[in-house]
Scaffold this motif. Structure first.
Motif, PDB file in Angstrom:
ATOM      1  N   TRP A  77      -8.982   9.331   6.623  1.00  0.00           N
ATOM      2  CA  TRP A  77      -9.006   9.151   5.254  1.00  0.00           C
ATOM      3  C   TRP A  77      -7.916   8.190   4.644  1.00  0.00           C
ATOM      4  O   TRP A  77      -7.151   8.317   3.731  1.00  0.00           O
ATOM      5  CB  TRP A  77      -8.846  10.450   4.574  1.00  0.00           C
ATOM      6  N   VAL A  78      -7.539   7.050   5.303  1.00  0.00           N
ATOM      7  CA  VAL A  78      -6.608   6.118   4.853  1.00  0.00           C
ATOM      8  C   VAL A  78      -7.416   4.937   4.132  1.00  0.00           C
ATOM      9  O   VAL A  78      -8.525   4.567   4.242  1.00  0.00           O
ATOM     10  CB  VAL A  78      -6.093   5.307   6.257  1.00  0.00           C
ATOM     11  N   GLY A  79      -6.630   4.793   2.617  1.00  0.00           N
ATOM     12  CA  GLY A  79      -7.589   3.953   1.644  1.00  0.00           C
ATOM     13  C   GLY A  79      -7.894   2.713   2.202  1.00  0.00           C
ATOM     14  O   GLY A  79      -7.239   2.115   3.094  1.00  0.00           O
ATOM     15  N   GLY A  80      -8.465   1.902   1.595  1.00  0.00           N
ATOM     16  CA  GLY A  80      -8.833   0.498   1.758  1.00  0.00           C
ATOM     17  C   GLY A  80      -7.658  -0.529   1.848  1.00  0.00           C
ATOM     18  O   GLY A  80      -7.384  -1.109   2.478  1.00  0.00           O
ATOM     19  N   VAL A  81      -6.991  -0.196   0.697  1.00  0.00           N
ATOM     20  CA  VAL A  81      -5.811  -1.100   0.397  1.00  0.00           C
ATOM     21  C   VAL A  81      -4.712  -0.995   1.494  1.00  0.00           C
ATOM     22  O   VAL A  81      -4.086  -1.850   1.786  1.00  0.00           O
ATOM     23  CB  VAL A  81      -5.347  -0.776  -1.264  1.00  0.00           C
ATOM     24  N   GLU A  82      -4.598   0.507   1.561  1.00  0.00           N
ATOM     25  CA  GLU A  82      -3.464   0.805   2.623  1.00  0.00           C
ATOM     26  C   GLU A  82      -3.928   0.264   4.116  1.00  0.00           C
ATOM     27  O   GLU A  82      -3.150  -0.391   4.789  1.00  0.00           O
ATOM     28  CB  GLU A  82      -3.173   2.398   2.691  1.00  0.00           C
ATOM     29  N   LEU A  83      -5.135   0.327   4.406  1.00  0.00           N
ATOM     30  CA  LEU A  83      -5.571  -0.152   5.538  1.00  0.00           C
ATOM     31  C   LEU A  83      -5.431  -1.765   5.556  1.00  0.00           C
ATOM     32  O   LEU A  83      -5.159  -2.185   6.873  1.00  0.00           O
ATOM     33  CB  LEU A  83      -6.978   0.025   5.755  1.00  0.00           C
TER      34      LEU A  83
END
Length: 363
Positions: free
Chosen positions: A145-151
C-alpha cells in the motif's frame, strides 16, 4: 538600486539536490513529510526517504542492508477475470486443485522476484495473508500500500524502475539503497520506513512534527516557501536591500529621470516614484514609527551618502544600513514584484475610460 552578487550559502541545500552547474534545485528529491505528535522543535532532516508504512509481516526483519528493491505496481494475487464468472466446487478434490493452482501463482511470482536478485519488495497494492506468509517464508521483506507519488520518488532516488508485471522484473530494474530500516517513535508507537544511502541520488526528507495537524500543515507550507526562496537565490544570487531601501532608491532614480524629461511623461514618472514610497512608509508605520518622517529621513541619508542600502530600521537597532542588519531579499523576487505591479496598473489604464476636458464626443 543596489545589487550585491555573492556566493550562495553552502548550508542552504544539501549538494545532492542542488545542481550548481545548472543553477537549479531538484525539488523532486526533497520530500516534506508531516507527522502529528511531539513538538515543532522535533522536526529533523533525514538523509533519505521516509515512507509512512511498515513491513507487512511483524516478524520480518526491521532493517535491510544493501537493499535491492523490486518496485511493483502489480498485486500479489492470481489474475481476476474481467467478466462475470461462476466456479462450482463440488468435492474436496476440486477445492484442493483450486488451492494448488493459486499456490502456483504465488510461488511463480516469488520465484521471479528471487531470480531478479531482489531482497526487498515495495508494492503499490496490497496482498492477502497467503501471499504475506509466503513472502515471510522465503525471507523477502515486503511493504504494501505504498502511494503512487511515494513510489515514483523511491524509483527516482534509488535508480529503480517501476515494474507493472512480474515477468518484466530484471536485475537492472531494481532500486538500490544502503539501508532500509523501520523506526518506531511517539507515544502511539507509530512506525515508519527510512530508506537511506539511495543509489541513484541523495534524496532528503524533512520530517515535520507538531501538536496537531494544523501546525504540521502550516510548518510544511513555510518550509516550502523557504525552499523556494533559496532556490531563487541559487538561480540568481543577486540580492537587494530590504526595509524599503530598494523602493526608496528606485524612487530617487525615477525622480532624477523625471527631472530630465521635458514632456508630459514626467508627471506619470513622478506618480510612479510616489507609489514606490508607499512600501517604506507602510513598513515604518507597522513598526510603530512615523511613516512619512522616517521615510524622508532615510531617503535624505541615501541622497547624501549615495548608499542605497539605507532603509527603515524596523527592528530599531540604531542603524539604517540593511547590510549590517542582514536584511535583504532576492533581486529576482523584487524585480518580479515591480514588474507585475506595473503591468496591473497598465492593464487598468487600458480598460478604464479616461475623458479629458479637451475631448469632443460625437453623438
Amino acid at each position: 538600486m543596489a545589487l550585491i552578487e555573492g556566493p550562495v550559502p553552502a548550508m542552504a541545500f544539501p549538494c545532492e539536490v542542488c545542481d550548481l552547474q545548472r543553477k537549479d534545485v531538484n525539488f523532486d528529491l526533497i520530500k516534506v513529510e508531516g507527522k502529528v505528535g511531539g513538538k515543532l522543535e522535533d522536526t529533523c532532516l533525514i538523509q533519505g526517504i521516509v515512507v509512512d508504512k511498515d513491513f507487512s509481516h511483524p516478524q520480518m526483519p526491521k532493517s535491510v542492508k544493501d537493499a535491492k528493491m523490486a518496485i511493483l505496481t502489480c498485486p500479489f494475487e492470481p489474475p481476476k477475470p474481467k467478466t462475470k464468472h461462476k466456479l462450482d466446487i463440488r468435492s474436496g478434490e476440486d477445492y484442493k486443485k483450486l488451492y494448488e493452482h493459486e499456490q502456483k501463482y504465488f510461488r511463480d511470482q516469488i520465484k521471479l522476484i528471487q531470480d531478479s536478485g531482489a531482497n526487498l519488495v515495495i508494492c503499490q497494492w496490497g496482498f492477502d495473508d497467503e501471499a504475506n506468509h509466503l513472502l515471510f517464508q522465503n525471507k523477502l521483506p515486503a511493504v504494501r500500500w505504498v502511494g503512487g507519488v511515494e513510489l515514483e520518488l523511491i524509483a527516482i532516488a534509488t535508480g529503480g524502475r517501476i515494474v507493472p508485471r512480474f515477468e518484466e522484473l530484471t536485475a537492472d530494474k531494481l532500486g538500490k539503497a544502503g539501508l532500509v530500516r523501520e523506526v518506531t517513535f511517539g507515544t502511539m508507537k507509530e512506525q515508519m520506513l527510512i530508506i537511506e544511502e539511495c543509489g541513484s541520488s541523495k534524496a532528503v526528507t524533512v520530517l515535520v512534527r507538531g501538536g496537531n495537524q494544523m501546525v504540521v500543515d502550516e510548518a510544511k507550507r513555510c518550509l516550502h516557501d523557504a525552499n523556494c526562496c533559496v532556490r531563487n537565490l541559487i538561480r540568481d544570487p543577486r540580492v537587494v536591500p530590504g526595509g524599503g531601501a530598494s523602493e526608496m532608491a528606485a524612487s530617487l532614480a525615477v525622480l532624477s529621470a523625471a527631472d530630465k524629461e521635458q514632456t508630459m511623461d514626467q508627471y506619470s514618472m513622478k506618480a510612479f516614484a510616489s507609489a514606490l514610497d508607499v512600501v517604506p512608509m507602510a513598513l515604518a508605520e507597522n513598526s510603530g514609527l512615523q511613516g512619512i518622517a522616517e521615510m524622508a529621513k532615510v531617503k535624505a541619508v541615501q541622497e547624501n551618502t549615495g548608499n542605497a542600502w539605507h532603509g527603515v530600521d524596523c527592528m530599531q537597532t540604531g542603524t539604517t544600513d540593511m547590510w549590517e542588519q542582514n536584511v535583504y531579499e532576492a533581486c529576482a523576487s523584487k524585480s518580479s514584484q515591480l514588474r507585475l505591479a506595473t503591468q496591473v496598473v497598465k492593464m487598468i489604464l487600458k480598460i478604464d475610460d479616461v475623458i479629458t476636458s479637451g475631448d469632443v464626443i460625437d453623438e
